[in-house]
Design a protein around this motif. Structure first.
Motif, PDB file in Angstrom:
ATOM      1  N   ILE A   1     -34.694 -13.317  -6.784  1.00 36.51           N
ATOM      2  CA  ILE A   1     -36.094 -12.885  -6.852  1.00 36.51           C
ATOM      3  C   ILE A   1     -36.217 -11.428  -6.411  1.00 36.51           C
ATOM      4  N   GLU A   2     -37.297 -10.808  -6.850  1.00 36.14           N
ATOM      5  CA  GLU A   2     -37.623  -9.453  -6.450  1.00 36.14           C
ATOM      6  C   GLU A   2     -39.099  -9.406  -6.070  1.00 36.14           C
ATOM      7  N   ALA A   3     -39.479  -8.421  -5.284  1.00 38.39           N
ATOM      8  CA  ALA A   3     -40.883  -8.252  -4.913  1.00 38.39           C
ATOM      9  C   ALA A   3     -41.730  -8.071  -6.173  1.00 38.39           C
ATOM     10  N   GLY A   4     -42.859  -8.768  -6.228  1.00 41.98           N
ATOM     11  CA  GLY A   4     -43.734  -8.719  -7.388  1.00 41.98           C
ATOM     12  C   GLY A   4     -43.493  -9.824  -8.392  1.00 41.98           C
ATOM     13  N   THR A   5     -42.373 -10.531  -8.252  1.00 48.67           N
ATOM     14  CA  THR A   5     -42.065 -11.619  -9.170  1.00 48.67           C
ATOM     15  C   THR A   5     -43.023 -12.784  -8.968  1.00 48.67           C
ATOM     16  N   MET A   6     -43.499 -13.376 -10.053  1.00 44.77           N
ATOM     17  CA  MET A   6     -44.292 -14.599  -9.983  1.00 44.77           C
ATOM     18  C   MET A   6     -43.329 -15.780 -10.021  1.00 44.77           C
ATOM     19  N   VAL A   7     -43.399 -16.643  -9.019  1.00 49.70           N
ATOM     20  CA  VAL A   7     -42.506 -17.787  -8.942  1.00 49.70           C
ATOM     21  C   VAL A   7     -43.328 -19.071  -8.939  1.00 49.70           C
ATOM     22  N   GLN A   8     -42.742 -20.114  -9.455  1.00 52.61           N
ATOM     23  CA  GLN A   8     -43.347 -21.429  -9.422  1.00 52.61           C
ATOM     24  C   GLN A   8     -42.748 -22.238  -8.277  1.00 52.61           C
ATOM     25  N   SER A   9     -43.392 -23.339  -7.967  1.00 48.23           N
ATOM     26  CA  SER A   9     -42.870 -24.213  -6.923  1.00 48.23           C
ATOM     27  C   SER A   9     -41.483 -24.707  -7.303  1.00 48.23           C
ATOM     28  N   GLY A  10     -40.532 -24.537  -6.390  1.00 51.42           N
ATOM     29  CA  GLY A  10     -39.165 -24.989  -6.637  1.00 51.42           C
ATOM     30  C   GLY A  10     -38.262 -23.971  -7.303  1.00 51.42           C
ATOM     31  N   THR A  11     -38.788 -22.823  -7.701  1.00 56.61           N
ATOM     32  CA  THR A  11     -37.938 -21.796  -8.300  1.00 56.61           C
ATOM     33  C   THR A  11     -36.861 -21.349  -7.315  1.00 56.61           C
ATOM     34  N   VAL A  12     -35.603 -21.312  -7.762  1.00 56.10           N
ATOM     35  CA  VAL A  12     -34.498 -20.919  -6.887  1.00 56.10           C
ATOM     36  C   VAL A  12     -34.648 -19.455  -6.502  1.00 56.10           C
ATOM     37  N   ALA A  13     -34.629 -19.184  -5.206  1.00 58.30           N
ATOM     38  CA  ALA A  13     -34.739 -17.813  -4.713  1.00 58.30           C
ATOM     39  C   ALA A  13     -33.408 -17.300  -4.178  1.00 58.30           C
ATOM     40  N   PHE A  14     -32.692 -18.147  -3.422  1.00 65.29           N
ATOM     41  CA  PHE A  14     -31.418 -17.741  -2.816  1.00 65.29           C
ATOM     42  C   PHE A  14     -30.443 -18.921  -2.839  1.00 65.29           C
ATOM     43  N   ASN A  15     -29.156 -18.587  -2.859  1.00 65.17           N
ATOM     44  CA  ASN A  15     -28.095 -19.549  -2.565  1.00 65.17           C
ATOM     45  C   ASN A  15     -27.454 -19.125  -1.255  1.00 65.17           C
ATOM     46  N   LEU A  16     -27.385 -20.060  -0.310  1.00 63.41           N
ATOM     47  CA  LEU A  16     -26.894 -19.753   1.029  1.00 63.41           C
ATOM     48  C   LEU A  16     -25.621 -20.536   1.311  1.00 63.41           C
ATOM     49  N   SER A  17     -24.571 -19.821   1.694  1.00 63.60           N
ATOM     50  CA  SER A  17     -23.323 -20.456   2.112  1.00 63.60           C
ATOM     51  C   SER A  17     -23.411 -20.741   3.610  1.00 63.60           C
ATOM     52  N   LEU A  18     -23.336 -22.001   3.991  1.00 53.53           N
ATOM     53  CA  LEU A  18     -23.498 -22.384   5.388  1.00 53.53           C
ATOM     54  C   LEU A  18     -22.222 -22.115   6.167  1.00 53.53           C
ATOM     55  N   THR A  19     -22.369 -21.482   7.313  1.00 53.68           N
ATOM     56  CA  THR A  19     -21.193 -21.182   8.138  1.00 53.68           C
ATOM     57  C   THR A  19     -20.827 -22.332   9.059  1.00 53.68           C
ATOM     58  N   LYS A  20     -21.743 -23.268   9.237  1.00 55.64           N
ATOM     59  CA  LYS A  20     -21.468 -24.447  10.055  1.00 55.64           C
ATOM     60  C   LYS A  20     -22.118 -25.646   9.403  1.00 55.64           C
ATOM     61  N   PRO A  21     -21.397 -26.751   9.297  1.00 54.29           N
ATOM     62  CA  PRO A  21     -19.980 -26.896   9.622  1.00 54.29           C
ATOM     63  C   PRO A  21     -19.088 -26.435   8.476  1.00 54.29           C
ATOM     64  N   VAL A  22     -17.851 -26.049   8.812  1.00 54.68           N
ATOM     65  CA  VAL A  22     -16.822 -25.769   7.818  1.00 54.68           C
ATOM     66  C   VAL A  22     -15.855 -26.940   7.827  1.00 54.68           C
ATOM     67  N   TRP A  23     -15.626 -27.511   6.653  1.00 51.12           N
ATOM     68  CA  TRP A  23     -14.771 -28.686   6.537  1.00 51.12           C
ATOM     69  C   TRP A  23     -13.531 -28.373   5.715  1.00 51.12           C
ATOM     70  N   VAL A  24     -12.561 -29.206   5.873  1.00 48.47           N
ATOM     71  CA  VAL A  24     -11.391 -29.216   5.001  1.00 48.47           C
ATOM     72  C   VAL A  24     -11.271 -30.611   4.413  1.00 48.47           C
ATOM     73  N   ARG A  25     -11.202 -30.685   3.097  1.00 51.62           N
ATOM     74  CA  ARG A  25     -10.946 -31.952   2.432  1.00 51.62           C
ATOM     75  C   ARG A  25      -9.444 -32.053   2.177  1.00 51.62           C
ATOM     76  N   ALA A  26      -8.833 -33.050   2.769  1.00 53.81           N
ATOM     77  CA  ALA A  26      -7.391 -33.235   2.613  1.00 53.81           C
ATOM     78  C   ALA A  26      -7.125 -34.658   2.135  1.00 53.81           C
ATOM     79  N   TYR A  27      -5.882 -34.899   1.739  1.00 54.65           N
ATOM     80  CA  TYR A  27      -5.530 -36.178   1.123  1.00 54.65           C
ATOM     81  C   TYR A  27      -4.261 -36.719   1.761  1.00 54.65           C
ATOM     82  N   VAL A  28      -4.328 -37.960   2.223  1.00 58.37           N
ATOM     83  CA  VAL A  28      -3.240 -38.576   2.993  1.00 58.37           C
ATOM     84  C   VAL A  28      -2.609 -39.689   2.173  1.00 58.37           C
TER      85      VAL A  28
END
Length: 325
Positions: free
Chosen positions: A218-245
């Protein structure tokens, strides 16, 4: 037994000890080593209400903390709706209070006074009718005038009934159906007010967790509707590792097991983590971690919570996991 034969036996014994010791060590190391990938959760953020974007405070790559403001909408139309909803609630509260409390005593007394006045008017009309009837019998007046007086008496009688009914209703108060309708209208107005207040609050988009902004849409001045994606955020917590045993090693990785995590980008400096989840169902080894020997092996997925994660751990990065036990 000669000395030469004794020497051969000693050398062979020593070689066997070294070989089996090395084999056992490698086998132990192999039995405690599994493979996986870094799994960092992402959050897609958007406004719950629509409007015009007034301000964007972050960009791609910005590190944010939980609760940090990311963007704002223009709140002028939202505040107008809020003021309208507030006024509507105030008006309905006043009406609802009146209906629950009933009519004021002054109004009831006024209605009683109107009844007395109507009774007096009817009594006077009755006298006039009696007088005019006697005059008609003596031919001292006309039938037309008698009819007018009788009509006035009928109107006075109807007016008395109306004032009596009004006074009775004021004494009884409002009907329960009217009060229930007023309660429902007030509840509806309060719900609308809550929605208007929420819309104003939702005009400020905040970070749901600590993380890094991956994308900004998004940018300033943009018209957005409800639910319009504005940002994607990578969460720093928790960080997991998927492993296979593999099944033979499953007993080495129960929930709560402490492990070390090694990556190619930081050799000799392992991370540390704890097994938090072990899948109850077997599956084939994922292609991202499989080797030629493991392509047809059944494994169990585990999730390791990284305790000392840093920014060097990236989504999908391959990891070697070893049990610390």
């Amino acid at each position: 037994m000669n000395k030469k034969l004794i020497g051969v036996v000693v050398v062979a014994g020593a070689a066997a000890v070294v070989y089996f010791g090395f084999f056992a060590k490698n086998k132990t190391d192999s039995d405690t080593t599994i493979y996986g990938n870094v799994d960092i959760r992402e959050a897609t953020l958007g406004f719950r209400t629509g409007g015009r974007v007034a301000e964007v405070k972050v960009d791609e790559g910005t590190i944010v903390k939980k609760g940090d403001i990311l963007a704002r909408l223009d709140t002028e139309p939202l505040n107008n709706n809020l003021q309208s909803a507030t006024a509507n609630v105030a008006a309905l509260v006043a009406r609802n209070t009146m209906m629950h409390q009933g009519f004021r005593q002054e109004d009831i007394e006024q209605a009683k006074a109107k009844v007395l006045a109507a009774e007096a008017a009817l009594a006077n009309a009755e006298k006039q009718l009696t007088r005019q009837a006697a005059l008609v019998a003596e031919q001292a007046t006309t039938q037309h005038l008698l009819d007018d007086v009788r009509s006035a008496r009928d109107q006075a009688s109807a007016q008395l009934k109306a004032t009596q009914q009004q006074a009775l209703e004021m004494q009884r108060g409002y009907r329960k159906e009217e009060i229930a309708e007023s309660d429902a209208l007030l509840a509806q107005a309060r719900a609308s007010l809550a929605s208007a207040q929420l819309a104003v609050a939702d005009a400020v988009l905040v970070a749901v967790s600590d993380g890094i902004v991956l994308t900004r849409a998004i940018e300033a001045g943009t018209m957005v509707q409800s639910g319009t994606v504005a940002f994607n955020l990578s969460l720093t917590k928790p960080v997991w590792v998927r492993a296979y045993v593999p099944e033979p090693q499953l007993g080495r990785y129960p929930a709560g097991t402490h492990v070390t995590l090694e990556t190619d980008s930081r050799p000799g400096k392992p991370y540390h983590g704890t097994v938090g989840f072990v899948s109850p169902a077997a599956e084939f080894t994922p292609k991202s971690v499989e080797t030629t020997d493991l392509r047809t092996s059944l494994v169990y997925r585990i999730r390791v919570v990284v305790e000392d994660a840093d920014t060097q751990l990236r989504q999908g990065m391959p990891v070697t996991v070893r049990s610390a036990q």
